[in-house]
Write a protein that holds these residues in place. Structure first.
Motif, short mmCIF file in Angstrom:
data_model
loop_
_atom_site.label_atom_id
_atom_site.label_comp_id
_atom_site.label_asym_id
_atom_site.label_seq_id
_atom_site.Cartn_x
_atom_site.Cartn_y
_atom_site.Cartn_z
N SER A 1 40.43 56.13 100.58
CA SER A 1 40.05 55.33 101.75
C SER A 1 39.69 56.19 102.95
O SER A 1 38.64 56.02 103.57
N ILE A 2 40.55 57.13 103.28
CA ILE A 2 40.29 57.93 104.48
C ILE A 2 39.17 58.95 104.24
O ILE A 2 38.47 59.33 105.18
N SER A 3 38.98 59.36 102.99
CA SER A 3 37.90 60.31 102.68
C SER A 3 36.54 59.64 102.87
O SER A 3 35.63 60.21 103.49
N VAL A 4 36.41 58.42 102.35
CA VAL A 4 35.15 57.68 102.49
C VAL A 4 34.90 57.33 103.95
O VAL A 4 33.77 57.44 104.45
N ALA A 5 35.94 56.91 104.65
CA ALA A 5 35.80 56.58 106.08
C ALA A 5 35.33 57.79 106.88
O ALA A 5 34.45 57.68 107.74
N ASN B 1 26.18 67.40 103.86
CA ASN B 1 26.60 67.76 105.21
C ASN B 1 27.62 66.76 105.76
O ASN B 1 28.59 67.15 106.42
N ALA B 2 27.42 65.47 105.48
CA ALA B 2 28.37 64.45 105.95
C ALA B 2 29.74 64.67 105.31
O ALA B 2 30.78 64.50 105.96
N SER B 3 29.75 65.08 104.04
CA SER B 3 31.02 65.35 103.36
C SER B 3 31.71 66.58 103.95
O SER B 3 32.94 66.59 104.11
N SER B 4 30.94 67.61 104.27
CA SER B 4 31.52 68.80 104.90
C SER B 4 32.12 68.46 106.25
O SER B 4 33.22 68.91 106.60
N ARG B 5 31.40 67.65 107.02
CA ARG B 5 31.92 67.21 108.31
C ARG B 5 33.19 66.38 108.13
O ARG B 5 34.12 66.47 108.94
N ALA B 6 33.22 65.57 107.07
CA ALA B 6 34.39 64.72 106.82
C ALA B 6 35.64 65.56 106.60
O ALA B 6 36.69 65.30 107.21
N ILE B 7 35.54 66.54 105.72
CA ILE B 7 36.70 67.39 105.43
C ILE B 7 37.15 68.12 106.70
O ILE B 7 38.35 68.20 107.00
N GLU B 8 36.17 68.63 107.45
CA GLU B 8 36.49 69.34 108.69
C GLU B 8 37.22 68.43 109.67
O GLU B 8 38.23 68.82 110.28
N GLU C 1 47.65 69.99 100.97
CA GLU C 1 47.67 69.58 99.56
C GLU C 1 46.72 68.43 99.28
O GLU C 1 46.33 68.19 98.13
N GLU C 2 46.33 67.71 100.32
CA GLU C 2 45.47 66.55 100.13
C GLU C 2 43.98 66.88 100.25
O GLU C 2 43.13 66.02 99.98
N ILE C 3 43.67 68.10 100.65
CA ILE C 3 42.27 68.49 100.81
C ILE C 3 41.53 68.45 99.48
O ILE C 3 40.41 67.94 99.39
N ARG C 4 42.15 68.99 98.45
CA ARG C 4 41.49 69.05 97.14
C ARG C 4 41.16 67.66 96.59
O ARG C 4 40.02 67.42 96.18
N PRO C 5 42.11 66.72 96.55
CA PRO C 5 41.75 65.38 96.07
C PRO C 5 40.70 64.70 96.95
O PRO C 5 39.87 63.93 96.45
N SER C 6 40.74 64.96 98.25
CA SER C 6 39.72 64.40 99.13
C SER C 6 38.34 64.93 98.77
O SER C 6 37.36 64.17 98.72
N LYS D 1 37.44 65.91 95.84
CA LYS D 1 37.07 65.32 94.55
C LYS D 1 36.40 63.97 94.75
O LYS D 1 35.41 63.65 94.08
N VAL D 2 36.94 63.17 95.65
CA VAL D 2 36.35 61.86 95.94
C VAL D 2 34.93 62.02 96.47
O VAL D 2 33.99 61.35 96.02
N LEU D 3 34.76 62.93 97.43
CA LEU D 3 33.46 63.11 98.05
C LEU D 3 32.46 63.77 97.11
O LEU D 3 31.27 63.44 97.11
N ASN D 4 32.91 64.69 96.28
CA ASN D 4 32.01 65.35 95.32
C ASN D 4 31.53 64.37 94.25
O ASN D 4 30.38 64.43 93.80
#
Length: 233
Positions: free
Chosen positions: A100-104, A177-184, A195-200, A202-205
């Motif tokens: 949810s938060i990754s997509v948002a 680029n939107a996914s990179s901005r999201a993680i940042e 620990e939650e960065i990797r699963p996040s 995975k969702v975006l990839n």
């Protein structure tokens, strides 16, 4: 008529390019649904909802004029630059999962792109209406050209479809680029732990793979159209 059948050539030339692209698209759809559903069951440790994350990221980046709205549907999340509205599906808007938060955050990334004038996004938005018309009209024009014997009509259809292909190509850097901005933004805002960065990711990839597949299908279709055009000659 569908995209695969021609009354003149059966399945026609170019299917050797198109079939693998279609298989990739089917795999990508299954992958994104599977990954999204998997991490939809994993709550983020800080309990944020997708709507809260989106609002906080927008505010942090000076985008208080962008509204966050609820929209029905499954994986229907998107940012509408025409009215500056970020729309989130039920699972994302109210959800507190990693998915949810990754997509948002990804959709908020698009709003940030719009706010800073990210050139590929501007190009994609400009191409969108032409690409939409071209993808809808191409086969009517091509088949009409074959029936009437007007090569120019076929060429017009192919030319319009090229805009759809260009749209798919330019979509890739926009989405990545939107996914990179999201993680940042998720990291900077403290919305996820290390620990939650990797699963996040995975969702975006997984979501990004659908855009790669869409580009592959559009390019394969263009090759098929060009082969049909040459066969006509």
């Amino acid at each position: 008529m569908g995209l695969f059948y021609s009354p003149y050539y059966g399945f026609g030339p170019g299917m050797i390019f198109l079939l693998p692209a279609i298989i990739l698209a089917m795999y990508a759809q299954a992958k994104v649904r599977g990954t999204f559903n998997k991490y939809l069951q994993v709550s983020n440790r800080k309990g944020y909802t997708g709507a809260q994350v989106a609002r906080a990221i927008l505010d942090r980046n000076g985008l208080r004029d962008v509204d966050v709205e609820y929209i029905g549907g499954y994986l229907s999340d998107h940012y509408d630059p025409r009215v500056k509205v970020l729309r989130l599906s039920p699972q994302v808007f109210n959800g507190t999962s990693i998915a949810s938060i990754s997509v948002a955050a990804h959709e908020a990334g698009h709003a940030i792109q719009h706010g800073v004038g990210y050139v590929p996004l501007t190009m994609r938005n400009t191409l969108a209406p032409i690409a939409s018309f071209g993808s809808q009209a191409v086969w009517m024009l091509v088949l009409g050209g074959f029936i009437l014997g007007w090569t120019g009509l076929i060429d017009l259809g192919i030319l319009l479809y090229m805009a759809a292909v260009a749209f798919q190509i330019i979509t890739l850097p926009v989405e990545f680029n939107a996914s990179s901005r999201a993680i940042e933004q998720l990291e900077i805002g403290g919305f996820i732990t290390s620990e939650e960065i990797r699963p996040s990711r995975k969702v975006l990839n997984a979501a990004a793979l659908t855009y790669v597949a869409a580009m592959a299908v559009s390019i394969a279709q263009l090759i098929r159209l060009l082969l049909l055009r040459n066969r006509r000659d």
